[in-house]
Design a protein around this motif. Structure first.
Motif, PDB file in Angstrom:
ATOM      1  N   CYS A 144       0.834  -1.449  -0.187  1.00  0.00           N
ATOM      2  CA  CYS A 144      -0.405   0.063   0.337  1.00  0.00           C
ATOM      3  C   CYS A 144       0.459   1.040   0.026  1.00  0.00           C
ATOM      4  O   CYS A 144       1.986   1.273   0.771  1.00  0.00           O
ATOM      5  CB  CYS A 144      -1.230  -0.031   0.837  1.00  0.00           C
ATOM      6  N   ASN A 145       0.199   1.961  -0.237  1.00  0.00           N
ATOM      7  CA  ASN A 145       1.236   3.672  -0.375  1.00  0.00           C
ATOM      8  C   ASN A 145       0.792   3.723   0.927  1.00  0.00           C
ATOM      9  O   ASN A 145       0.152   4.010   2.180  1.00  0.00           O
ATOM     10  CB  ASN A 145       0.539   4.522  -1.230  1.00  0.00           C
ATOM     11  N   SER A 146       1.362   4.888   0.920  1.00  0.00           N
ATOM     12  CA  SER A 146       1.970   5.434   2.462  1.00  0.00           C
ATOM     13  C   SER A 146       0.879   6.991   3.012  1.00  0.00           C
ATOM     14  O   SER A 146       0.253   7.133   4.343  1.00  0.00           O
ATOM     15  CB  SER A 146       3.320   6.298   2.954  1.00  0.00           C
ATOM     16  N   GLN A 147       0.370   6.800   1.875  1.00  0.00           N
ATOM     17  CA  GLN A 147      -0.663   8.265   1.929  1.00  0.00           C
ATOM     18  C   GLN A 147      -1.914   6.864   2.486  1.00  0.00           C
ATOM     19  O   GLN A 147      -2.789   8.200   3.782  1.00  0.00           O
ATOM     20  CB  GLN A 147      -0.639   8.479   0.930  1.00  0.00           C
ATOM     21  N   LEU A 148      -2.272   5.886   2.732  1.00  0.00           N
ATOM     22  CA  LEU A 148      -3.685   5.683   3.341  1.00  0.00           C
ATOM     23  C   LEU A 148      -3.251   5.237   4.771  1.00  0.00           C
ATOM     24  O   LEU A 148      -4.602   4.671   5.370  1.00  0.00           O
ATOM     25  CB  LEU A 148      -2.930   4.192   2.869  1.00  0.00           C
ATOM     26  N   LEU A 149      -2.447   5.882   5.461  1.00  0.00           N
ATOM     27  CA  LEU A 149      -2.027   5.564   6.852  1.00  0.00           C
ATOM     28  C   LEU A 149      -3.277   6.393   7.526  1.00  0.00           C
ATOM     29  O   LEU A 149      -4.184   6.240   8.769  1.00  0.00           O
ATOM     30  CB  LEU A 149      -0.736   5.583   7.724  1.00  0.00           C
ATOM     31  N   CYS A 150      -3.409   7.530   6.547  1.00  0.00           N
ATOM     32  CA  CYS A 150      -4.347   8.530   7.434  1.00  0.00           C
ATOM     33  C   CYS A 150      -5.943   8.034   7.292  1.00  0.00           C
ATOM     34  O   CYS A 150      -6.536   8.374   8.204  1.00  0.00           O
ATOM     35  CB  CYS A 150      -4.529   9.944   7.240  1.00  0.00           C
ATOM     36  N   GLU A 162     -11.190  -6.568   5.529  1.00  0.00           N
ATOM     37  CA  GLU A 162     -12.749  -6.352   6.739  1.00  0.00           C
ATOM     38  C   GLU A 162     -12.749  -4.863   6.474  1.00  0.00           C
ATOM     39  O   GLU A 162     -13.784  -4.416   6.783  1.00  0.00           O
ATOM     40  CB  GLU A 162     -12.789  -6.951   8.101  1.00  0.00           C
ATOM     41  N   ARG A 163     -11.738  -4.343   7.268  1.00  0.00           N
ATOM     42  CA  ARG A 163     -12.776  -2.396   7.433  1.00  0.00           C
ATOM     43  C   ARG A 163     -11.805  -1.763   6.136  1.00  0.00           C
ATOM     44  O   ARG A 163     -12.140  -0.612   5.952  1.00  0.00           O
ATOM     45  CB  ARG A 163     -11.976  -2.651   8.562  1.00  0.00           C
ATOM     46  N   LEU A 164     -10.536  -2.045   6.350  1.00  0.00           N
ATOM     47  CA  LEU A 164      -9.724  -1.034   5.261  1.00  0.00           C
ATOM     48  C   LEU A 164     -10.364  -0.527   3.849  1.00  0.00           C
ATOM     49  O   LEU A 164      -9.913   0.264   2.995  1.00  0.00           O
ATOM     50  CB  LEU A 164      -7.979  -0.596   4.851  1.00  0.00           C
ATOM     51  N   VAL A 165     -10.413  -1.912   3.463  1.00  0.00           N
ATOM     52  CA  VAL A 165     -10.910  -1.921   2.171  1.00  0.00           C
ATOM     53  C   VAL A 165     -12.680  -1.314   1.877  1.00  0.00           C
ATOM     54  O   VAL A 165     -12.443  -0.707   0.682  1.00  0.00           O
ATOM     55  CB  VAL A 165     -10.958  -3.878   1.174  1.00  0.00           C
TER      56      VAL A 165
END
Length: 627
Positions: A144-150, A162-165
């Motif tokens: 994943c790209n680091s921008q998804l951490l937010c 289950e949650r992030l997608v």
């Protein structure tokens, strides 16, 4: 390499056998699973790795030799955070670049460079990788790209699938699923571990610096360390990997097998397709077949074990009598010869013993339109077995006395049907006799693998006369009513008189032969063959078999409608008969096309993308403010 790597030991399927320790510490070649993974990462140029574990799967790396130049940071989570939630602790939220997430329970981890290339080529924010050897298995490898951490909350359980997608779906961020170039060999218990080791043994041995290729020919490849002790009278059939300070007496070792460091296989023992962990011992006279022998465990003298995880608490399945020893499985050429001999004996015995029943079946196939497709069943069954030959050739032939019991039972059923004049019972004994001979000569292993093909043979038998009489007339009436309904939908003025359809000045009689039973029997046979050939889940095959009945009825109704309309346009008994027969033949390709379309739809709904292809899971445009 400009990326962050997180490996983890938690997971909803990680339930190893009691007493064997964390999966991360299970031996893979001359190292452990996590040691092998860290070594591969170091050779790729990775400089820092975060190893995550939670309170359910704690991990201690004391005693694990860390590769030089690799900074390993061990993180123990007091809670259970999930595959996305663990990134809160394992990754710097202000860091840039992609994040690679992978489990430690792999025997052949994919290269990080390969993962990054596939992720970059897909142009997604999150890439989920699928195992090409398992259509429905996602081995929990992500980039994943680091921008998804937010998008990951600061607390609580948060799983990627289950949650992030779903969160990314709401935001319109692209997510893709990509098939790995090769299987990573994930394992979750002792049996999946054995399967993964056997599948990847040559790759494991070929890349392990502690052993070298000692022998290589057409039938055997053996890797061994320099300080192993192997008796001259030992018989080893590769692929086999023997690690340092291991000892093999006058034993038989058949690959794929790994003999770990310091392990012992004593005289007159047989080891087939197994993994012997470091310090384990297979005592004299034992027979170990597709087993995992844990560290420090001694498989008792003359112990016989088959497909077991052997620990100190394992009880032997049985003990071999004094002086007895099981010979290794035959080589491929012997298996092929014995298989041909078995098939010849089976065919000759059944053909001779049930010759009157075969003659009766042949006469029915010749005179009955409803059951004429039954003559195709033996040939189709033989074709299915031919397609499965690569799966069957490695199964040991071990005759079973239960086959004789089943063969005797078939004769009892045969004479019962003959005495009480029950033709269906008498004909069923033919299939039971075939099953008995296969079980008797080939054994339970091969019988279990071909049981579905043997059950398929029942489709060559006509229905019992009582059942045939009960369904023939209702089917005829239903066919007439459905054809009238279809013609009325098309705007025709139709009058029904019994099983005769009146369209204007044309009368079309729906005979008993047009009741759809012939199409049902033929299409059920074809559906059964496809179910045996396609590689699908059991419930998908069940849906395909059950749907064959309504599809056959719909196709028969379509044929009646088209035939009735054609009879209003053409005249002459010769043309009418030709069109009637042509319409019947044309419906079978239509029914098959509907079935293939059904399989295609189920594949789209349930099957991961094929090897080397990527599929969009979520691709939505990002809405700009004010748009």
């Amino acid at each position: 390499m400009d990326c962050q790597v997180v490996v983890f030991t938690s997971g909803y399927r990680l339930h190893p056998e009691r007493g064997l320790g964390p999966l991360a510490l299970w031996p893979v070649g001359g190292s452990t699973a996590i040691g092998r993974l860290l070594g591969l990462l170091a050779r790729e140029g990775i400089r820092q790795v975060s190893v995550y574990s939670d309170r359910l799967h704690p991990l201690c790396l004391d005693g694990i030799r860390m590769p030089q130049g690799l900074d390993v940071r061990v993180i123990t989570d007091p809670d259970i955070s999930g595959t996305a939630g663990m990134l809160r602790l394992a990754v710097d939220r202000h860091a840039e670049g992609p994040i690679v997430i992978m489990p430690v329970n792999m025997v052949d981890p994919p290269a990080v460079t390969t993962l990054l290339e596939l992720h970059k080529a897909g142009g997604a924010d999150l890439t989920l990788f699928a195992d090409p050897s398992s259509r429905n298995d996602l081995p929990e490898i992500y980039v994943c790209n680091s921008q998804l951490l937010c998008h990951i909350p600061t607390g609580g359980y948060w799983d990627i699938k289950e949650r992030l997608v779903p969160e990314l779906a709401v935001l319109g961020r692209p997510v893709r699923q990509v098939s790995l170039p090769r299987s990573p060999g994930c394992f979750y218990d002792g049996h999946s571990y054995l399967n993964a080791i056997c599948l990847h043994l040559e790759d494991i041995a070929g890349h392990d610096p502690s052993i070298r290729l000692a022998r290589s020919d057409q039938q055997s490849r053996i890797w061994a360390a320099d300080d192993v002790d192997v008796e001259d009278q030992a018989r080893i059939y590769g692929p086999v990997a023997i690690f340092e300070q291991a000892r093999i007496g006058r034993a038989v070792v058949v690959g794929p097998t790994i003999v770990g460091p310091g392990a012992r296989i004593d005289d007159d023992a047989i080891v087939v397709g197994s993994v012997i962990w470091p310090g384990a011992q297979v005592s004299a006279g034992s027979s170990i077949d597709h087993c995992l022998v844990a560290t420090g465990v001694s498989a008792g003298r003359k112990m016989v074990a088959d497909r077991q995880v052997i620990t100190n608490s394992t009880r032997p399945a049985r003990v071999a009598p004094a002086g007895s020893i099981r010979m290794p499985r035959p080589m491929p050429q012997q298996r092929m010869a014995s298989g041909i001999l078995m098939a010849a004996i089976c065919g000759a015995a059944i053909l001779w013993s049930f010759w009157p029943q075969w003659q009766d079946l042949w006469a029915i196939w010749q005179r009955s339109d409803e059951y004429s497709a039954g003559m195709l069943v033996p040939g189709l069954a033989a074709y299915v077995l031919w397609c499965r030959r690569s799966q069957l050739k490695d199964i040991a032939i071990q005759p079973s006395a239960w086959g004789m019991v089943l063969l005797i039972l078939s004769q009892v059923i045969r004479f019962y049907g003959l005495y009480h004049m029950r033709s269906f019972v008498e004909r069923s004994s033919v299939v039971l006799g075939i099953m008995g001979v296969v079980l008797w000569l080939a054994g339970k292993g091969l019988f279990g693998r071909v049981l579905t093909v043997l059950l398929f043979l029942f489709l060559m038998l006509p229905l019992p006369q009582g059942l045939h009489s009960r369904i023939a007339l209702p089917l005829q009436g239903w066919s007439t009513a459905s054809a009238v309904f279809g013609l009325e939908l098309l705007g025709y003025d139709v009058v029904r008189e019994g099983n005769v359809i009146q369209i204007g000045q044309t009368s079309v009689a729906v005979a008993e032969a047009c009741n759809g039973l012939r199409m049902i029997t033929a299409f059920v046979i074809i559906s059964g063959m496809l179910a045996l050939l396609v590689n699908r889940n059991w419930w998908e095959k069940l849906i395909m078999l059950v749907s064959s009945l309504p599809i056959a009825l719909v196709c028969n109704t379509t044929r009646l409608i088209v035939t009735a309309i054609a009879f209003t346009l053409i005249t002459g008994p010769g043309w009418e008969k030709a069109f009637h027969d042509l319409g019947g033949y044309a419906m079978m390709p239509l029914a098959v096309a509907i079935l293939l379309a059904e399989l295609w739809v189920m594949r789209l709904l349930t099957t991961a993308p094929t090897k080397g292809q990527a599929s969009d899971i979520i691709v939505r445009p990002i809405k700009k403010d004010g748009a």
